[in-house]
Write an enzyme that holds these catalytic residues in place. Structure first.
Site, mmCIF file in Angstrom:
data_model
loop_
_atom_site.group_PDB
_atom_site.id
_atom_site.type_symbol
_atom_site.label_atom_id
_atom_site.label_comp_id
_atom_site.label_asym_id
_atom_site.label_seq_id
_atom_site.Cartn_x
_atom_site.Cartn_y
_atom_site.Cartn_z
ATOM 1 N N SER A 1 -8.216 5.731 3.753
ATOM 2 C CA SER A 1 -7.538 5.221 2.566
ATOM 3 C C SER A 1 -7.147 6.354 1.619
ATOM 4 C CB SER A 1 -8.455 4.198 1.905
ATOM 5 O OG SER A 1 -7.681 3.257 1.258
ATOM 6 N N HIS B 1 -9.642 -3.753 5.751
ATOM 7 C CA HIS B 1 -9.593 -2.368 5.273
ATOM 8 C C HIS B 1 -10.982 -1.724 5.307
ATOM 9 C CE1 HIS B 1 -7.860 0.840 2.909
ATOM 10 N NE2 HIS B 1 -8.804 0.719 1.990
HETATM 11 C C1 GCU Z 1 -6.643 1.062 -3.511
HETATM 12 C C2 GCU Z 1 -5.336 1.815 -3.555
HETATM 13 C C3 GCU Z 1 -4.957 2.357 -2.179
HETATM 14 C C4 GCU Z 1 -6.104 3.141 -1.602
HETATM 15 C C5 GCU Z 1 -7.345 2.286 -1.580
HETATM 16 C C6 GCU Z 1 -8.605 2.976 -1.083
HETATM 17 O O1 GCU Z 1 -6.471 -0.132 -2.812
HETATM 18 O O2 GCU Z 1 -4.362 0.954 -4.053
HETATM 19 O O3 GCU Z 1 -3.817 3.175 -2.260
HETATM 20 O O4 GCU Z 1 -5.772 3.612 -0.337
HETATM 21 O O5 GCU Z 1 -7.626 1.855 -2.899
HETATM 22 O O6 GCU Z 1 -8.732 4.180 -1.220
HETATM 23 O O7 GCU Z 1 -9.482 2.262 -0.570
#
Ligand code: GCU
Length: 397
Positions: free
Chosen positions: A234, A376
């Site tokens: 992420s 995620h």
């Molecule tokens: C949030 C953010 C993302 C990122 C994520 C993470 O959702 O909007 O861009 O990748 O956090 O790091 O888990």
């Protein structure tokens, strides 16, 4: 009090609504867009060889990313010093060696220390490739006692596969917080960056931290420094890509669900947008990036060009089917759109035109991809795919 509570709940619901619902998740509404030319120079010349790419177009695109998205990537410091602060040659029941390395970097009499945690396999007794995680989930995910075995950093599995695993907490270089991100290398080592609209911010700082870990790997005899694999999930995945671009010592760059401003095409208007990300996490990017909020078409780059900057070294992009916020398809499209640069090096990646089915890994020359079922996260399943790709790429099967 009651009314105050109600207002808070309403505001929270509105925020959640805006975050989850106001984004586009409809394929038919991604609209039409035109990606910037990757192989035409700023003065209109067509690039047809890897020499031309390396000499003219690559530096141009790199500078565009520095100036408009992630900021600069300073490399100068006065001194770097490594100290093994803890070591256990009998870790994991004897199959691994654990080390904690304090990497102290000094510039203009100020210093910052990055604490690198690493396990290396005791067998084979030869230098091994290493997975380096840019970790924003805190030390708890890298428990050195191994009481807590977090799937985010599955050290035992990695050791069993004959790889070393390492990681550092991003807070050592730039805390992941809008009010505190400067309290690391930005205030101490590179304060000038904070005054620049194209200055380094948190994502760049995290990549910088990983480069210092690589400085150590080059000295550590248990590591094969020609086989460094950078991994991030992420926001860490965005930093991993930027590191892979900036530091050619990375052999394989792994982006796990890095999404917007990571591996996903920004112009696709699916899931997170530049508007959302620069509003919620302005401190990740150079201030200049904000001008592209709701204005992606004006960006002089798109994220396929970031992946292309890693060529001819390998790139692995992982997605999760339920992680629409990170736009799995947009990530696959960016990977595929980076191919022409790999082709300049004679690497015919030839990815399928459609994104592969869920849980169907693809391994093509210098590029790999999977779209795991589920949400995620970075899981042992994802790690199994990273290791399969690395085995293949390093001819270890
Ligand atoms: C949030 C953010 C993302 C990122 C994520 C993470 O959702 O909007 O861009 O990748 O956090 O790091 O888990």
């Amino acid at each position: 009090m009651k009314i105050y509570k109600q207002i808070c709940v309403t505001l929270l619901l509105l925020f959640v609504f805006q975050t989850l619902v106001a984004q586009n998740y409809d394929e038919s509404k991604t609209g039409s867009y035109h990606l910037p030319e990757m192989l035409v120079t700023s003065d209109g010349k067509k690039i047809t060889s890897f020499e031309g790419w390396e000499r003219i177009r690559r530096p141009e695109i790199l500078k565009l990313f520095e100036d408009h998205v992630y900021g600069q990537f300073p490399r100068d410091f006065d001194n770097i010093d490594f100290k093994i602060t803890r070591q256990d040659k009998n870790a994991m029941g004897g199959k691994a060696t654990f080390k904690e390395v304090a990497i102290k970097v000094t510039r203009n009499q100020n210093e910052v220390t990055v604490n690198l945690l690493m396990f290396t396999p005791n067998e084979p007794k030869e230098p091994v490739p290493v997975f380096l995680v840019i970790n924003h989930r805190g030390l708890k995910t890298m428990d050195i006692t191994r009481q807590n075995k977090d799937g985010f950093w599955p050290a035992e599995e990695v050791i069993d596969a004959g790889y070393a695993i390492a990681g550092f907490d991003v807070a050592d270089v730039a805390p992941d917080n809008n009010d505190h991100f400067t309290e690391g290398i930005l205030e101490k080592l590179y304060p000038g960056q904070l005054k620049m609209d194209n200055g380094m911010r948190a994502l760049g700082a995290w990549g910088w931290g990983a480069s210092r870990a690589i400085d150590w790997f080059e000295k550590d005899e248990s590591i094969d420094a020609a086989k460094i694999i950078s991994v991030g999930h992420s926001r860490g995945g965005k930093a991993s890509l930027w590191l892979g671009v900036q530091d050619k010592r990375v052999a394989i760059t792994v982006s796990n669900e890095s999404g917007n401003s990571g591996a996903a095409l920004s112009r696709r208007n699916f899931g997170e947008t530049v508007e959302r990300i620069t509003q919620s996490f302005p401190y990740w990017f150079a201030p200049n990036y904000r001008q592209y909020a709701n204005n992606e078409d004006k960006l002089p780059v798109d994220q396929h060009m970031l992946i292309a900057l890693i060529a001819p070294r390998a790139v692995y992009v992982a997605s999760a089917a339920e992680d629409l916020w990170a736009d799995p398809k947009g990530q696959y499209m960016a990977l595929k759109a980076a191919q022409p640069v790999f082709e300049l090096y004679g690497i015919n990646t030839n990815l399928p035109s459609e994104m592969p089915e869920v849980n169907q890994q693809i391994i093509h020359p210098h590029m790999g991809f999977h779209n795991r079922e589920g949400k995620h996260n970075m899981t042992p399943y994802d790690w199994q795919q990273f290791m399969k790709f690395a085995d293949h790429y390093f001819h270890r099967q």
